[in-house]
Design a protein around this motif. Structure first.
Motif, PDB file in Angstrom:
ATOM      1  N   VAL A  95      53.720  32.111 101.091  1.00  0.00           N
ATOM      2  CA  VAL A  95      53.688  33.562 100.889  1.00  0.00           C
ATOM      3  C   VAL A  95      54.543  34.225 101.953  1.00  0.00           C
ATOM      4  O   VAL A  95      54.809  33.652 103.011  1.00  0.00           O
ATOM      5  CB  VAL A  95      52.240  34.110 100.944  1.00  0.00           C
ATOM      6  N   ARG A  96      54.988  35.437 101.667  1.00  0.00           N
ATOM      7  CA  ARG A  96      55.878  36.132 102.588  1.00  0.00           C
ATOM      8  C   ARG A  96      55.553  37.620 102.626  1.00  0.00           C
ATOM      9  O   ARG A  96      54.664  38.101 101.940  1.00  0.00           O
ATOM     10  CB  ARG A  96      57.329  35.936 102.172  1.00  0.00           C
ATOM     11  N   VAL A  97      56.321  38.343 103.442  1.00  0.00           N
ATOM     12  CA  VAL A  97      56.260  39.808 103.487  1.00  0.00           C
ATOM     13  C   VAL A  97      57.558  40.291 102.840  1.00  0.00           C
ATOM     14  O   VAL A  97      58.602  40.338 103.495  1.00  0.00           O
ATOM     15  CB  VAL A  97      56.142  40.324 104.931  1.00  0.00           C
ATOM     16  N   PRO A  98      57.534  40.615 101.553  1.00  0.00           N
ATOM     17  CA  PRO A  98      58.781  40.875 100.833  1.00  0.00           C
ATOM     18  C   PRO A  98      59.534  42.122 101.286  1.00  0.00           C
ATOM     19  O   PRO A  98      60.755  42.180 101.182  1.00  0.00           O
ATOM     20  CB  PRO A  98      58.326  41.001  99.376  1.00  0.00           C
ATOM     21  N   VAL A 310      50.381  43.017 105.691  1.00  0.00           N
ATOM     22  CA  VAL A 310      50.715  42.257 104.476  1.00  0.00           C
ATOM     23  C   VAL A 310      50.407  40.772 104.668  1.00  0.00           C
ATOM     24  O   VAL A 310      49.860  40.117 103.773  1.00  0.00           O
ATOM     25  CB  VAL A 310      52.189  42.461 104.077  1.00  0.00           C
ATOM     26  N   ASN A 314      47.814  38.579 102.557  1.00  0.00           N
ATOM     27  CA  ASN A 314      48.159  37.335 101.874  1.00  0.00           C
ATOM     28  C   ASN A 314      47.141  36.239 102.182  1.00  0.00           C
ATOM     29  O   ASN A 314      46.739  35.471 101.289  1.00  0.00           O
ATOM     30  CB  ASN A 314      49.553  36.866 102.303  1.00  0.00           C
ATOM     31  N   ASN A 326      52.473  37.840  96.707  1.00  0.00           N
ATOM     32  CA  ASN A 326      53.700  37.668  97.502  1.00  0.00           C
ATOM     33  C   ASN A 326      54.085  36.202  97.648  1.00  0.00           C
ATOM     34  O   ASN A 326      54.779  35.823  98.612  1.00  0.00           O
ATOM     35  CB  ASN A 326      53.523  38.306  98.881  1.00  0.00           C
TER      36      ASN A 326
END
Length: 331
Positions: A95-98, A310, A314, A326
């Protein structure tokens, strides 16, 4: 849930501990980067949290899996450092912080542009030495200049809007054209068409197999002679040796970079008492028309707050087995 953070800086700990009060995770912060040698430090954790220069290749992921790590959480937007195929094979979600305050990076790109153009950094040092001469500090009006933007995602769109506000003519290249940008006054065109027209070229695209060394000997030769190049995206978008040749020949008029391809051994640390052995970077920094900052484009209170919120969100979604909105998957 226990989470091990790699490549931690003091501000990471400050912001994550502040916002973790609402989540209650067990957070452990390490200042070392994640790689094959340090992966063992994740023993006992269910998730690792990594940043842009951590190594998350197949070998690292396999080691993490044997230690029962079940999630990789990126506290950044880019994911080119992760072997997504290996992660999928190991059933380890990534998962990421888009999007974290696209204004932060876009505004930093503008700050670098303005500093380099109007020689603010040089003027500051002169004045401190009681030198009030204006010789060598000549810049140009941004108004009416042509600015080319490669990549009109969240950050690129903010940058375009700022440049339009300066009264610039804005051209853009992207595989996906944004209708809102067209309505705002941005003109999309093929890359080979915008390069010869641009007084300023700013990069805001991801790094992948299609964009690596997007700026190379050929594309530099196609640019307007004396144009300015700005990169606040990923270092690998630029072939640095080609850029050095273009600076020496004066084909490239000025360069501002907040990222560097070999930055992982340099950025985010104090090396003022060390000898820098990266000859390419040192040659680059010897030019009077080059401005380098150390990947600080994201570094605002708003961005760090959003990154923490974020990322923790997640982690919560993973624990509660709700959709990972995400998640990054191999295409």
């Amino acid at each position: 849930m226990k989470v091990i953070f790699f490549s931690t800086q003091s501000y990471d700990k400050t912001f994550f501990e502040l916002h973790n009060k609402d989540y209650g995770f067990t957070l452990e912060f390490l200042d070392v980067p994640l790689n094959e040698k340090t992966a063992a430090l994740a023993t006992g954790a269910e998730a690792v949290c990594v940043f842009v220069n951590d190594k998350v290749n197949a070998a690292v992921l396999e080691k993490l899996a044997t230690q029962d790590v079940r999630l990789v959480a990126l506290r950044c937007a880019g994911f080119n450092q992760v072997d997504l195929a290996a992660a999928a094979r190991l059933h380890m979600p990534v998962v990421r912080v888009p999007a974290y305050s696209p204004h932060a990076v876009a505004e930093h790109a503008v700050a670098m542009l303005m500093t380099l153009n109007r020689k603010i950094h040089k003027a500051y040092n002169r004045i401190r030495e009681q030198n009030f001469s204006l010789a060598g500090l000549l810049g140009f009006d941004l108004y009416g200049k042509t600015v080319a933007v490669i990549g009109t995602g969240n950050i690129g769109q903010v940058f375009c809007k700022i440049m339009l506000g300066f009264g610039c003519r804005v051209l853009a290249f992207d595989v996906v054209e944004q209708e809102a940008m067209k309505q705002a006054g941005v003109t999309y065109a093929p890359l080979h068409d915008i390069l010869p027209q641009a007084d300023i070229l700013s990069l805001h695209c991801p790094l992948n197999e299609h964009t690596r060394y997007l700026i190379n000997h050929d594309t530099l030769d196609r640019m307007k002679k004396g144009a300015m190049l700005i990169n606040t995206s990923r270092g690998g978008l630029i072939d640095t040796r080609s850029v050095i040749r273009a600076l020496k020949s004066e084909q490239l008029g000025a360069l501002a970079i907040d990222v560097y391809e070999q930055e992982e051994s340099l950025f985010f640390r104090d090396l003022s008492d060390h000898i820098i052995t990266d000859d390419v970077l040192m040659r680059l920094m010897s030019f009077p028309n080059v401005l380098v900052t150390a990947h600080q484009g994201f570094f605002t209170q708003e961005a760090l707050t959003q990154i923490a919120q974020v990322t923790l969100g997640n982690l919560k979604a993973f624990v509660e087995k709700t959709p990972l909105l995400n998640e990054v998957k191999q295409v």
